[in-house]
Design a protein around this motif. Structure first.
Motif, PDB file in Angstrom:
ATOM      1  N   ARG A  85      34.684   1.325  75.271  1.00  0.00           N
ATOM      2  CA  ARG A  85      34.393   2.655  75.806  1.00  0.00           C
ATOM      3  C   ARG A  85      34.140   2.471  77.291  1.00  0.00           C
TER       4      ARG A  85
ATOM      5  N   LYS B 219      36.891  -2.151  70.162  1.00  0.00           N
ATOM      6  CA  LYS B 219      37.007  -0.838  70.796  1.00  0.00           C
ATOM      7  C   LYS B 219      36.232  -0.939  72.093  1.00  0.00           C
TER       8      LYS B 219
ATOM      9  N   ASP C   2      41.438   1.131  71.902  1.00  0.00           N
ATOM     10  CA  ASP C   2      41.552  -0.101  71.124  1.00  0.00           C
ATOM     11  C   ASP C   2      42.028  -1.180  72.076  1.00  0.00           C
TER      12      ASP C   2
ATOM     13  N   THR D 134      37.763   5.953  75.193  1.00  0.00           N
ATOM     14  CA  THR D 134      37.617   4.906  74.182  1.00  0.00           C
ATOM     15  C   THR D 134      39.012   4.421  73.829  1.00  0.00           C
TER      16      THR D 134
ATOM     17  N   ARG E 137      34.575  -5.286  65.673  1.00  0.00           N
ATOM     18  CA  ARG E 137      34.768  -4.773  64.307  1.00  0.00           C
ATOM     19  C   ARG E 137      34.206  -5.696  63.272  1.00  0.00           C
TER      20      ARG E 137
ATOM     21  N   LYS F 217      40.030  -8.129  68.129  1.00  0.00           N
ATOM     22  CA  LYS F 217      40.224  -6.687  68.249  1.00  0.00           C
ATOM     23  C   LYS F 217      38.872  -6.014  68.422  1.00  0.00           C
TER      24      LYS F 217
END
Length: 128
Positions: free
Chosen positions: A111, A109, A96, A94, A128, A107
């Motif tokens: 995985r 995340k 950023d 994972t 986010r 922005k």
């Protein structure tokens, strides 16, 4: 798949996603892009389609890292899948990340999932 939907942080998520049908993928709260050993997109859910503004018809059957999301074609993303395949190892990282293609920088995340023996690899996107 179990009676509860997988989350972005679920254990053994690649296996859970493999067991999902399209309706179950579309019900998830994060973006899912599944692709084969040649990086050709095979699975794509509604969350990712809506967020990226790309229809499944435009994405499925296309090379992920060159035609669909060239902003992922780098050592942080594409190279990790290549390294895992070369080593015959699993990948579950994972990171950023900032998506920049066809949109203002966002922005997220990511995985990155690949089972050592699995046919489908996944980039999951949590906004986010």
């Amino acid at each position: 798949m179990t009676s509860t939907s997988p989350t972005f942080d679920s254990r053994s998520l690649a296996d859970l996603l493999d067991a999902c049908d399209q309706e179950q993928l579309d019900a998830l709260g994060f973006g899912v892009i599944g692709f084969d050993a040649d990086s050709v997109v095979q699975r794509y859910n509604a969350v990712e389609s809506q967020a990226a503004g790309l229809s499944p018809q435009r994405v499925i059957g296309e090379p992920l890292f060159t035609n669909v999301a060239p902003c992922l074609n780098n050592f942080l993303v594409a190279q990790r899948f290549e390294d895992a395949a070369d080593e015959g190892s699993e990948l579950d990282d994972t990171i950023d990340y900032v998506l920049t293609l066809r949109m203002r920088p966002i922005k997220v995340k990511l995985r990155l999932l690949a089972s050592a023996g699995g046919a489908t690899r996944y980039v999951l996107v949590q906004r986010r």
